[in-house]
Design an enzyme around this catalytic site. Structure first.
Site, PDB file in Angstrom:
ATOM      1  N   ASP A 159       0.747  -1.139   0.210  1.00 53.19           N
ATOM      2  CA  ASP A 159       0.063   0.045  -0.042  1.00 53.19           C
ATOM      3  C   ASP A 159       0.860   1.174  -0.010  1.00 53.19           C
ATOM      4  OD1 ASP A 159      -2.415  -1.746   0.379  1.00 53.19           O
ATOM      5  OD2 ASP A 159      -1.550  -2.047   2.464  1.00 53.19           O
ATOM      6  N   HIS A 187      -4.520  -3.443   6.515  1.00 52.15           N
ATOM      7  CA  HIS A 187      -4.460  -3.763   5.179  1.00 52.15           C
ATOM      8  C   HIS A 187      -5.985  -4.063   4.480  1.00 52.15           C
ATOM      9  CE1 HIS A 187      -2.706  -4.924   1.352  1.00 52.15           C
ATOM     10  NE2 HIS A 187      -3.189  -6.214   1.504  1.00 52.15           N
TER      11      HIS A 187
END
Length: 333
Positions: A159, A187
């Site tokens: 990410d 996440h």
């Protein structure tokens, strides 16, 4: 030359591992002078595929790769480990409720945590990749009480790299010209990609990201949703989940854990929230900005948090609390 280190990759016959193993074996992660024993764990039906992966690793003729051990047995897989990269997990199948997914993964990561406790070195560094990664990581840690909580982390570097790349493309600069983006939280699609503290090197001068991008509505809108939903976008396009980029992020995460972060830079890692200064509930694995030295991470404290960021940091924390409580109810069954 140094003694070999033992590195475990689970889900080793899968597609992330297929993109990952070569980089580890050739020295891109643990150093160009560090011999490696690669331990490859997967479930019994995948062992024939794993044999093919072993053949290919042998055929790469890599000087640092001293041994490859394919196995479906935890007592072999987790023995004397220096590093464990837990990629394998139960994927979400169509029509599956999130709590069913959590239940299946609690069973997996309870077993793997117990195996770390019983067989691995107490100094082992553990990276959980398999989703839901934050909660799987917490369950593994709770199942290995004699291994320090600080030795467990989950992957939010993918990410982080996505956020860094989006800003770089927007500014027309290379990705390494952008530093100190942050992924806060889970996440999942509630994660908060934050560039309030990021810097962009534009023509040799460091500029705050908001000043470099010059588009606040994009940074507070489409930028965030693009990073949050990028995994789903890749699946829609490829009909497969992110593998090359996930493997690259795993390498980045472990290399930084091994060798440290650069002065003045922090990276995003899902780590134990105990003692954090950002008001995040303590008994969580939550993604924070960290800097790393001597294989130990510290949360980067003291960053100012505005109301916009606070709301997003709290929302992803709330999701993690709910996930944790559901998972712990299964753990005690």
């Amino acid at each position: 030359m140094a003694d070999p280190i033992r590195v475990l990759v689970t889900g080793a016959a899968g597609q992330i591992a297929y993109s990952l193993l070569y980089s580890i074996a050739k020295g891109d992660v643990f150093g160009k002078d560090q011999p490696i024993i690669l331990v490859l764990l997967d479930i019994p039906p995948m062992l024939p595929v794993l044999d093919g992966v072993v053949m290919e690793l042998q055929d790469c003729a890599l000087p640092l790769l001293r041994e490859v051990i394919p196995t479906d047995k935890v007592e072999v897989g987790f023995k004397d480990l220096d590093a464990a990269i837990l990629v394998g997990s139960m994927p979400r199948k169509e029509g599956m409720e999130r709590k069913d997914l959590l239940k299946a993964n609690v069973a997996i990561f309870k077993t793997q945590g117990a195996a770390l406790e019983k067989y691995a070195k107490k100094t082992v560094r553990v990276l959980v990749v398999g989703n839901p990664a934050n909660t799987n990581c917490l369950i593994a840690s709770k199942s290995a009480p004699s291994i320090p909580k600080e030795n467990f982390s989950c992957l939010t570097r993918l990410d982080h790299n996505r956020a860094r790349s989006q800003v770089a493309m927007r500014c027309g600069v290379p990705a390494d010209a952008v530093k100190n983006v942050i992924i806060w939280g889970n996440h999942s699609s509630t994660q908060y990609p934050d560039v309030h503290h990021a810097m962009v090197n534009v023509h040799g001068k460091e500029v705050e990201a908001y000043g470099a991008v010059k588009d606040d509505s994009w940074l507070k809108g489409d930028f965030i949703s693009t990073v949050q939903l990028r995994g789903a976008a890749v699946i829609k396009a490829r009909k497969l989940s992110s593998a090359m980029s996930a493997a690259k992020a795993i390498c980045d995460h472990m290399r930084d854990w091994w060798f440290g972060t650069l002065d003045g830079e922090f990276m995003s890692m899902g780590v134990y929230a105990g003692g954090n200064s950002y008001g995040i509930p303590e008994d969580l694995i939550y993604s924070f900005p960290v800097h790393i030295k001597n294989k130990s991470w510290n949360i980067h404290d003291g960053l100012p948090v505005n109301d916009f960021s606070r709301a997003k940091m709290d929302a992803t924390a709330a999701e993690l609390v709910e996930e944790r409580d559901t998972a712990l109810s299964f753990l005690s069954q």
